[in-house]
Write a protein that holds these residues in place. Structure first.
Motif, PDB file in Angstrom:
ATOM      1  N   PHE A  77       8.276  12.772  -7.885  1.00  0.00           N
ATOM      2  CA  PHE A  77       8.220  13.722  -6.776  1.00  0.00           C
ATOM      3  C   PHE A  77       8.482  12.952  -5.483  1.00  0.00           C
ATOM      4  O   PHE A  77       8.198  11.751  -5.391  1.00  0.00           O
ATOM      5  CB  PHE A  77       6.887  14.479  -6.711  1.00  0.00           C
ATOM      6  N   PRO A  78       9.068  13.617  -4.466  1.00  0.00           N
ATOM      7  CA  PRO A  78       9.356  12.921  -3.202  1.00  0.00           C
ATOM      8  C   PRO A  78       8.076  12.587  -2.444  1.00  0.00           C
ATOM      9  O   PRO A  78       7.078  13.303  -2.548  1.00  0.00           O
ATOM     10  CB  PRO A  78      10.221  13.928  -2.430  1.00  0.00           C
ATOM     11  N   ILE A  79       8.125  11.505  -1.690  1.00  0.00           N
ATOM     12  CA  ILE A  79       6.942  11.038  -0.974  1.00  0.00           C
ATOM     13  C   ILE A  79       7.224  11.023   0.528  1.00  0.00           C
ATOM     14  O   ILE A  79       8.276  10.540   0.963  1.00  0.00           O
ATOM     15  CB  ILE A  79       6.556   9.615  -1.437  1.00  0.00           C
ATOM     16  N   ARG A  80       6.299  11.535   1.302  1.00  0.00           N
ATOM     17  CA  ARG A  80       6.413  11.514   2.766  1.00  0.00           C
ATOM     18  C   ARG A  80       5.883  10.172   3.264  1.00  0.00           C
ATOM     19  O   ARG A  80       4.673   9.990   3.451  1.00  0.00           O
ATOM     20  CB  ARG A  80       5.630  12.677   3.368  1.00  0.00           C
ATOM     21  N   LEU A  81       6.771   9.248   3.464  1.00  0.00           N
ATOM     22  CA  LEU A  81       6.366   7.896   3.838  1.00  0.00           C
ATOM     23  C   LEU A  81       5.716   7.853   5.217  1.00  0.00           C
ATOM     24  O   LEU A  81       4.819   7.031   5.454  1.00  0.00           O
ATOM     25  CB  LEU A  81       7.578   6.957   3.798  1.00  0.00           C
ATOM     26  N   ASP A  82       6.147   8.725   6.122  1.00  0.00           N
ATOM     27  CA  ASP A  82       5.541   8.750   7.455  1.00  0.00           C
ATOM     28  C   ASP A  82       4.072   9.155   7.383  1.00  0.00           C
ATOM     29  O   ASP A  82       3.223   8.609   8.093  1.00  0.00           O
ATOM     30  CB  ASP A  82       6.318   9.688   8.380  1.00  0.00           C
ATOM     31  N   LEU A  83       3.758  10.102   6.488  1.00  0.00           N
ATOM     32  CA  LEU A  83       2.368  10.535   6.315  1.00  0.00           C
ATOM     33  C   LEU A  83       1.537   9.426   5.663  1.00  0.00           C
ATOM     34  O   LEU A  83       0.380   9.193   6.047  1.00  0.00           O
ATOM     35  CB  LEU A  83       2.320  11.804   5.457  1.00  0.00           C
ATOM     36  N   LEU A  84       2.127   8.752   4.689  1.00  0.00           N
ATOM     37  CA  LEU A  84       1.434   7.639   4.035  1.00  0.00           C
ATOM     38  C   LEU A  84       1.125   6.535   5.042  1.00  0.00           C
ATOM     39  O   LEU A  84       0.037   5.964   5.040  1.00  0.00           O
ATOM     40  CB  LEU A  84       2.290   7.104   2.879  1.00  0.00           C
ATOM     41  N   LEU A  85       2.078   6.250   5.923  1.00  0.00           N
ATOM     42  CA  LEU A  85       1.871   5.235   6.957  1.00  0.00           C
ATOM     43  C   LEU A  85       0.772   5.668   7.924  1.00  0.00           C
ATOM     44  O   LEU A  85      -0.066   4.852   8.334  1.00  0.00           O
ATOM     45  CB  LEU A  85       3.178   5.003   7.721  1.00  0.00           C
ATOM     46  N   LEU A  86       0.754   6.939   8.267  1.00  0.00           N
ATOM     47  CA  LEU A  86      -0.244   7.460   9.197  1.00  0.00           C
ATOM     48  C   LEU A  86      -1.654   7.331   8.615  1.00  0.00           C
ATOM     49  O   LEU A  86      -2.597   6.940   9.311  1.00  0.00           O
ATOM     50  CB  LEU A  86       0.070   8.929   9.510  1.00  0.00           C
ATOM     51  N   ASN A  87      -1.796   7.636   7.331  1.00  0.00           N
ATOM     52  CA  ASN A  87      -3.114   7.620   6.694  1.00  0.00           C
ATOM     53  C   ASN A  87      -3.573   6.218   6.293  1.00  0.00           C
ATOM     54  O   ASN A  87      -4.768   5.973   6.180  1.00  0.00           O
ATOM     55  CB  ASN A  87      -3.106   8.517   5.451  1.00  0.00           C
ATOM     56  N   GLY A 137      -2.172   3.043   7.608  1.00  0.00           N
ATOM     57  CA  GLY A 137      -1.456   2.068   8.428  1.00  0.00           C
ATOM     58  C   GLY A 137      -2.026   0.668   8.360  1.00  0.00           C
ATOM     59  O   GLY A 137      -1.335  -0.315   8.636  1.00  0.00           O
ATOM     60  N   LYS A 138      -3.306   0.558   7.978  1.00  0.00           N
ATOM     61  CA  LYS A 138      -3.949  -0.754   7.886  1.00  0.00           C
ATOM     62  C   LYS A 138      -3.346  -1.601   6.771  1.00  0.00           C
ATOM     63  O   LYS A 138      -3.361  -2.831   6.818  1.00  0.00           O
ATOM     64  CB  LYS A 138      -5.442  -0.539   7.627  1.00  0.00           C
ATOM     65  N   PHE A 139      -2.802  -0.929   5.752  1.00  0.00           N
ATOM     66  CA  PHE A 139      -2.283  -1.637   4.590  1.00  0.00           C
ATOM     67  C   PHE A 139      -0.776  -1.446   4.410  1.00  0.00           C
ATOM     68  O   PHE A 139      -0.199  -2.016   3.488  1.00  0.00           O
ATOM     69  CB  PHE A 139      -2.992  -1.147   3.313  1.00  0.00           C
ATOM     70  N   ALA A 140      -0.172  -0.641   5.274  1.00  0.00           N
ATOM     71  CA  ALA A 140       1.229  -0.277   5.061  1.00  0.00           C
ATOM     72  C   ALA A 140       2.111  -0.696   6.228  1.00  0.00           C
ATOM     73  O   ALA A 140       1.671  -0.733   7.387  1.00  0.00           O
ATOM     74  CB  ALA A 140       1.348   1.228   4.833  1.00  0.00           C
ATOM     75  N   THR A 141       3.362  -0.992   5.907  1.00  0.00           N
ATOM     76  CA  THR A 141       4.382  -1.283   6.916  1.00  0.00           C
ATOM     77  C   THR A 141       5.619  -0.462   6.566  1.00  0.00           C
ATOM     78  O   THR A 141       6.064  -0.483   5.422  1.00  0.00           O
ATOM     79  CB  THR A 141       4.753  -2.786   6.914  1.00  0.00           C
ATOM     80  N   TYR A 142       6.151   0.237   7.543  1.00  0.00           N
ATOM     81  CA  TYR A 142       7.335   1.055   7.295  1.00  0.00           C
ATOM     82  C   TYR A 142       8.270   0.956   8.487  1.00  0.00           C
ATOM     83  O   TYR A 142       7.975   1.469   9.567  1.00  0.00           O
ATOM     84  CB  TYR A 142       6.933   2.510   7.043  1.00  0.00           C
ATOM     85  N   GLU A 143       9.387   0.281   8.306  1.00  0.00           N
ATOM     86  CA  GLU A 143      10.417   0.144   9.329  1.00  0.00           C
ATOM     87  C   GLU A 143      11.760   0.478   8.686  1.00  0.00           C
ATOM     88  O   GLU A 143      12.467  -0.409   8.210  1.00  0.00           O
ATOM     89  CB  GLU A 143      10.422  -1.271   9.900  1.00  0.00           C
ATOM     90  N   GLU A 198      14.596   1.102   9.741  1.00  0.00           N
ATOM     91  CA  GLU A 198      15.794   0.455  10.283  1.00  0.00           C
ATOM     92  C   GLU A 198      16.050  -0.893   9.610  1.00  0.00           C
ATOM     93  O   GLU A 198      17.188  -1.375   9.568  1.00  0.00           O
ATOM     94  CB  GLU A 198      15.652   0.229  11.802  1.00  0.00           C
ATOM     95  N   ILE A 199      14.980  -1.502   9.082  1.00  0.00           N
ATOM     96  CA  ILE A 199      15.087  -2.815   8.438  1.00  0.00           C
ATOM     97  C   ILE A 199      15.125  -2.690   6.924  1.00  0.00           C
ATOM     98  O   ILE A 199      15.922  -3.338   6.245  1.00  0.00           O
ATOM     99  CB  ILE A 199      13.902  -3.710   8.857  1.00  0.00           C
ATOM    100  N   PHE A 200      14.251  -1.838   6.379  1.00  0.00           N
ATOM    101  CA  PHE A 200      14.133  -1.680   4.923  1.00  0.00           C
ATOM    102  C   PHE A 200      13.764  -0.229   4.622  1.00  0.00           C
ATOM    103  O   PHE A 200      12.869   0.324   5.271  1.00  0.00           O
ATOM    104  CB  PHE A 200      13.061  -2.640   4.395  1.00  0.00           C
ATOM    105  N   PRO A 201      14.438   0.413   3.659  1.00  0.00           N
ATOM    106  CA  PRO A 201      14.234   1.851   3.445  1.00  0.00           C
ATOM    107  C   PRO A 201      12.908   2.234   2.803  1.00  0.00           C
ATOM    108  O   PRO A 201      12.561   3.411   2.772  1.00  0.00           O
ATOM    109  CB  PRO A 201      15.400   2.234   2.520  1.00  0.00           C
ATOM    110  N   GLY A 202      12.174   1.263   2.280  1.00  0.00           N
ATOM    111  CA  GLY A 202      10.921   1.567   1.615  1.00  0.00           C
ATOM    112  C   GLY A 202       9.707   1.206   2.445  1.00  0.00           C
ATOM    113  O   GLY A 202       9.773   0.401   3.372  1.00  0.00           O
ATOM    114  N   LEU A 203       8.580   1.831   2.106  1.00  0.00           N
ATOM    115  CA  LEU A 203       7.304   1.479   2.721  1.00  0.00           C
ATOM    116  C   LEU A 203       6.688   0.337   1.922  1.00  0.00           C
ATOM    117  O   LEU A 203       6.687   0.365   0.689  1.00  0.00           O
ATOM    118  CB  LEU A 203       6.382   2.696   2.744  1.00  0.00           C
ATOM    119  N   ILE A 204       6.177  -0.655   2.626  1.00  0.00           N
ATOM    120  CA  ILE A 204       5.570  -1.818   1.964  1.00  0.00           C
ATOM    121  C   ILE A 204       4.061  -1.656   2.021  1.00  0.00           C
ATOM    122  O   ILE A 204       3.478  -1.611   3.118  1.00  0.00           O
ATOM    123  CB  ILE A 204       5.985  -3.132   2.656  1.00  0.00           C
TER     124      ILE A 204
END
Length: 243
Positions: free
Chosen positions: A173-183, A185-191, A193-199
């Motif tokens: 299923f598709p994942i809303r990476l912006d929402l995951l980053l918002l919830n 953010g302490k453990f996630a990095t999402y850029e 422009e540099i890399f299409p995935g959330l780390i």
């Protein structure tokens, strides 16, 4: 936010010890691990910021075995116990190449199991490409045996250790990476422009997850298969909340 671009310019050097080798570096890119794995070391000892019910964690892969992560690559190290003449090995061994101007190790390949070894002058060896822990050990022993037969009878196979396992899965299923980053953010990095995935840097087990909008996941940095499965089980309920 951590900047990962600098890591892409570093060179691979011979592992001085198994402890040193486990430190993330550019060498991991060539050995099958994502260079973004180095971000896992930037996290403190804080606990995970989300709560997952035990029933959810324990039943995900039981109820949906099709979601179980598949091992894509295993990196292991071993010690042959003696100093080697790499030029001699490259001349005598099949499927071996050695270009000291490009890389200070012999690159040797096996068809079965399909693996590649980096053999250093010191006798240290890195094996990559195996799909299971057993295949990695079998391949490493075969590489040691090849070197033994071409003029190094004193070679010994010792200090074998799994350094990194990479697994992948698809939650379908598709994942809303912006929402995951918002919830988280302490453990996630999402850029993007540099890399299409959330780390996502997980503390326990200590692994790094690359999470993509499509629902595909890559889990790297594990030492055992159970760590990959455990990380997936912990992450799945969180991803469901970000559909």
């Amino acid at each position: 936010r951590p900047n990962t671009s600098n890591n892409l310019n570093s060179n691979i050097s011979e592992p001085r010890s198994s402890q040193n080798y486990s430190q993330p570096s550019q060498r991991n890119l060539l050995l099958g691990a994502n260079p973004l794995q180095n971000l896992a070391n930037n996290v403190g000892t804080e606990q995970m910021s989300f709560q997952v019910q035990d029933s959810q964690v324990s039943n995900i892969l039981t109820l949906r075995p099709d979601l179980e992560p598949v091992t894509q690559n295993i990196v292991s190290t071993a010690n042959l116990g003696i100093e080697l003449n790499l030029q001699q090995i490259a001349l005598k061994a099949r499927n071996a190449e050695y270009n000291p101007k490009r890389f200070a190790a012999v690159i040797m390949r096996l068809r079965e199991p399909k693996t590649t070894a980096l053999i250093f002058k010191s006798g240290k060896m890195v094996c990559t490409g195996a799909k299971s822990e057993e295949d990695s050990k079998v391949a490493s022993r075969k590489f040691a045996r090849i070197i033994q037969k071409i003029g190094y009878p004193q070679v010994r196979f010792k200090e074998f250790k799994i350094q990194n396992m990479v697994g992948s899965s698809d939650v379908k299923f598709p994942i809303r990476l912006d929402l995951l980053l918002l919830n988280h953010g302490k453990f996630a990095t999402y850029e993007p422009e540099i890399f299409p995935g959330l780390i996502y840097r997980m503390i326990n087990p200590k692994v790094v997850l690359l999470i993509f909008v499509s629902g595909k996941l890559v889990i790297t940095g594990a030492k055992e298969k159970k760590d990959i499965n455990q990380a997936f089980e912990q992450m799945y309920p969180v991803l469901e909340q970000c559909r």
